[in-house]
Write an enzyme that holds these catalytic residues in place. Structure first.
Site, PDB file in Angstrom:
ATOM      1  CB  SER A 414     -13.379   7.788  17.543  1.00 32.18           C
ATOM      2  OG  SER A 414     -12.795   6.884  16.645  1.00 32.18           O
ATOM      3  CG  HIS A 435     -16.399   9.622  20.210  1.00 36.27           C
ATOM      4  ND1 HIS A 435     -15.302   9.834  20.997  1.00 36.27           N
ATOM      5  CD2 HIS A 435     -16.236   8.399  19.669  1.00 36.27           C
ATOM      6  CE1 HIS A 435     -14.507   8.776  20.925  1.00 36.27           C
ATOM      7  NE2 HIS A 435     -15.046   7.900  20.135  1.00 36.27           N
ATOM      8  CD  GLU A 447     -14.822  12.597  23.681  1.00 29.48           C
ATOM      9  OE1 GLU A 447     -13.890  13.030  24.369  1.00 29.48           O
ATOM     10  OE2 GLU A 447     -14.635  11.995  22.604  1.00 29.48           O
TER      11      GLU A 447
END
Ligand code: CAA
Length: 700
Positions: A414, A435, A447
């Site tokens: 992250s 992510h 993501e």
């Protein structure tokens, strides 16, 4: 041809064929009207069957037409409602034959038909409320006449889809085919049309009279209102409209329904919700990559790291029917991960969300191992280990040596540099970021991070994988925090500064929650862990010494108040219910901090809290957009709507800023510059340019 016309046994079969979802836009409505008249005017035709595609009967009104406003094509002749009336008033029986999804105006059209036949693939819903409107083509009047007021309220106010089995139990359809051997829905519908034609009569829903005592109706209405988490205008209007099916003559109610639709269509909520709908779909399109790029099929997955995140990711894969192997370095860690998974499924069964049979099937898809050579059979390997570059390096070197040549190698990092991680392998072109957000099995957002060397087909495959596991994939470029967390940091920075100046944690959270956020920023940190926040700020002090934070969150974390997991953070938590409670200890800490540091305390309005936090989001979003970390402003909105509890009826931080008007946002930011820690407010160059020229983020 938008509607195919074919005659079978003296029955006209009208098949809608408007790609991709038989959206009932003006061209399709016109074609339908023409074909209906053709069938009605032909004396040799005994009845009509209305059908769609195998996967989609119709997804309802063409939502794109809504953007043209109240004088646009959605309201042009023939309006959908008048088409439904035309079907219902026919001098011949009209039967709907339904396969696949049948939503919104599609279902309203079906309600105008005299009979409904469906096969087991059919799914039904009136999702208008999710777009901030109500079914405006008679749905609020005909559905209660078919399935009762209570069932209609449930379906219309929730906006949820029901499968064929549930539709049968609700009484939504007349005949259902559960297996192919019984023939197709169209074949059955033709028979039904012929039977009705020879009997000489067929039912019209408008003729049904609902008899219900006034107090019974008001009880149902009150009970429904009580279930609304947020009583937004559309939901309340839907409830009102359904009540008219009892209290008003049919035609009068139809007129009121139509007027209500037009009013809601122009509302800020509906515009925001429509934006959210299209933003989510747009996010799936990758700039610079054509839809034709070959994708690698992902049929089996290996997840490295059996902690909470790794286990959650494994659940996502199993839930989508994919075999998944959960790996860790010790047998103990693997077993702990597997037990956690089983407990999660057990909890879902207890809550009635899953049957034991389905949970068992999913669990059987998950295996555990400490033998890294076994990742060789996976199409996709996802690393979900501790957020430390040295640990990532050793894991990626191992993945590189064992993964098959065509495998996609993904990191769940992250904050760390994906390009550096890709550099630990001999195939950086196959490395992508995935992510996930915690809890991974529940949060919709994913993501998908495009590294400097990520190959197009790998990115496209990762996006397809996101879709396969039911996530909303959003492409992000490499930077610390990607789109979501990078913006969240600025949001939090302002939340903390507001405490310095005189707000209490509860005031900050309440202001944002009343505005619509699912959870205020401080409560969110109590959930995520204040120890994690502290670790990030320690790192930031070295990396960005010129961007200070308030020291209050450090004091809270240093007291061991890590949040929900320790029973106390910004709030105290009830050990059983987890309900939060403001804590005088924290309020005094906040006060003392201000006094000690000679910060003048002042009354801060909720409006200022909301503006400071939200414009901090939009300003960082503007930087992200200009740097190309996000492909488009609407992708940023999609991230916030699906991963950060941003209220859909506000459309997302960038849409919200556009609605306020960027010149106004800019002026507010300039105002903040004169206030506490004002030097940290630097309007992004993109925001300044757009604001000064009266443009919007959407125009970028
Ligand atoms: N109008 C216009 N476009 C639509 C649409 C609609 N009703 N429904 C879907 N689409 C488009 C999507 O934008 C997408 O377009 P692109 O390929 O260009 O991105 C394409 O159709 C495929 O959609 P999905 O990617 O969502 O495909 P899916 O298979 O995952 O889902 C679906 C299909 C279940 C139909 C889903 O798209 C959906 O839920 N659509 C919305 C349905 C809806 O809300 N209908 C109510 C409209 S309001 C109304 O009908 C009432 C009235 O009386 C005014």
């Amino acid at each position: 041809m938008l509607v195919n016309y074919e005659v079978t046994e003296s029955v006209a079969v009208l098949t809608m064929q408007q790609a991709p979802v038989n959206g009932l836009g003006l061209p399709l409505r016109k074609a339908l009207r023409e074909m209906l008249h053709k069938a009605f005017d032909d004396a040799t035709i005994k009845g009509v069957v209305l059908t769609g595609g195998e996967k989609v009967f119709s997804a309802g009104a063409d939502i794109e037409e809504f953007e043209a406003g109240l004088d646009g094509p959605n309201f042009a002749d023939p309006y959908l409602g008048s088409l439904v009336d035309l079907v219902e008033a026919a001098g011949k029986p009209v039967v709907a034959a339904i396969s696949g999804v049948c939503l919104g105006g599609g279902l309203e059209l079906v309600l105008g038909c005299h009979y409904r036949v469906a096969d087991s693939s059919a799914r039904f819903g009136l999702p208008e409320v999710n777009l901030g409107i109500l079914p405006g083509a008679g749905g609020t009047q005909r559905l209660p006449r078919l399935i009762g007021v209570e069932g209609a309220l449930d379906l219309i106010v929730s906006g949820e889809m029901v499968d064929c089995e549930r539709a049968v139990s609700l009484g939504l359809i007349d005949r259902v085919l559960v297996d192919e051997a019984e023939g197709t829905a169209v074949k059955k519908a033709v028979q039904l049309a012929l039977e009705a034609a020879s009997s000489g009569h067929w039912p019209r829903l408008r003729d049904v009279v609902i008899r219900m005592q006034a107090n019974e109706l008001s009880q149902l209405i009150e009970a429904k209102i009580a279930t609304l988490r947020k009583p937004l205008p559309a939901a309340l209007q839907c409830i009102d409209a359904v009540s008219w099916s009892v209290t008003l003559p049919f035609e009068e109610a139809l007129g009121k329904e139509y007027a209500a639709l037009r009013e809601l269509m122009a509302s800020a909520e509906s515009q925001a919700l429509r934006h959210a709908f299209f933003a989510e779909r747009r996010a799936g399109k990758i700039q610079g990559i054509s839809r034709e790029v070959p994708v690698r099929a992902v049929t089996s997955v290996a997840v490295i790291g059996a902690g909470t995140m790794g286990s959650g990711i494994a659940m996502c894969c199993a839930n989508a029917g994919m075999p998944v192997m959960l790996l860790d370095t010790s047998e103990e860690a693997v077993q702990r991960g597997l037990q956690g998974l089983a407990a999660n499924y057990g909890a879902a069964i207890k809550r009635g969300r899953l049957t034991t049979e389905v949970a068992d099937r999913r669990l059987r898809l998950i295996s555990g191992s400490t033998d890294f050579s076994r990742i060789g059979s996976a199409d996709l390997v996802i690393e979900a280990v501790y957020e430390d570059m040295a640990v990532k390096e050793s894991v990626f070197r191992a993945i590189d040596s064992f993964a098959q040549p065509d495998a996609i190698l993904a990191s769940n990092t992250s904050t760390l540099d994906l390009d550096a991680i890709a550099g630990f392998t001999s195939r950086p072109q196959d490395v992508v970021g995935l992510h996930f957000f915690s809890p991974a099995n529940l949060m919709r957002l994913l993501e998908v991070v495009r590294g400097a060397k990520t190959r197009d087909e790998v990115l496209a495959s990762a996006m397809q994988f996101a879709r396969k596991i039911g996530k909303v994939g959003v492409v992000a470029g490499v930077c610390d925090g990607f789109i979501g967390n990078r913006m969240f940091e600025e949001y939090l920075r302002q939340a903390y500064f507001l405490l310095d100046e005189g707000a209490t944690p509860l005031q900050v959270d309440r202001a944002l929650e009343d505005w619509g956020m699912a959870m205020g920023p401080l409560a969110t940190m109590d959930l995520a862990g204040n120890d994690i926040g502290l670790a990030i700020r320690k790192r930031r002090k070295i990396e960005q010494p010129d961007r200070p934070y308030s020291a209050i969150p450090d004091l809270v974390a240093e007291m061991g108040r890590f949040g929900q997991k320790t029973g106390a953070g910004w709030y105290r938590y009830d050990p059983v219910t987890r309900k939060r409670q403001a804590d005088p200890e924290i309020d005094s800490l906040v006060l003392e901090y201000g006094a000690r540091n000679h910060i003048a305390r002042r009354e801060i309005s909720d409006e200022e809290i909301v503006a400071r936090c939200l414009f901090a989001l939009a300003n960082e979003g503007a930087l992200i957009l200009r740097e190309g970390i996000a492909q488009r402003a609407s992708d940023i909105d999609t991230v916030y709507l699906n991963g950060y509890g941003f209220p859909a009826h506000r459309g997302g931080p960038m849409f919200y800023a556009d609605k306020i008007g960027l010149p106004n946002v800019l002026a507010r930011i300039e105002g903040f510059q004169a206030g506490y820690m004002g030097e940290l407010w630097q309007p992004a160059s993109l925001l300044t340019e757009l604001g000064e020229t009266g443009q919007s983020f959407a125009s970028v």
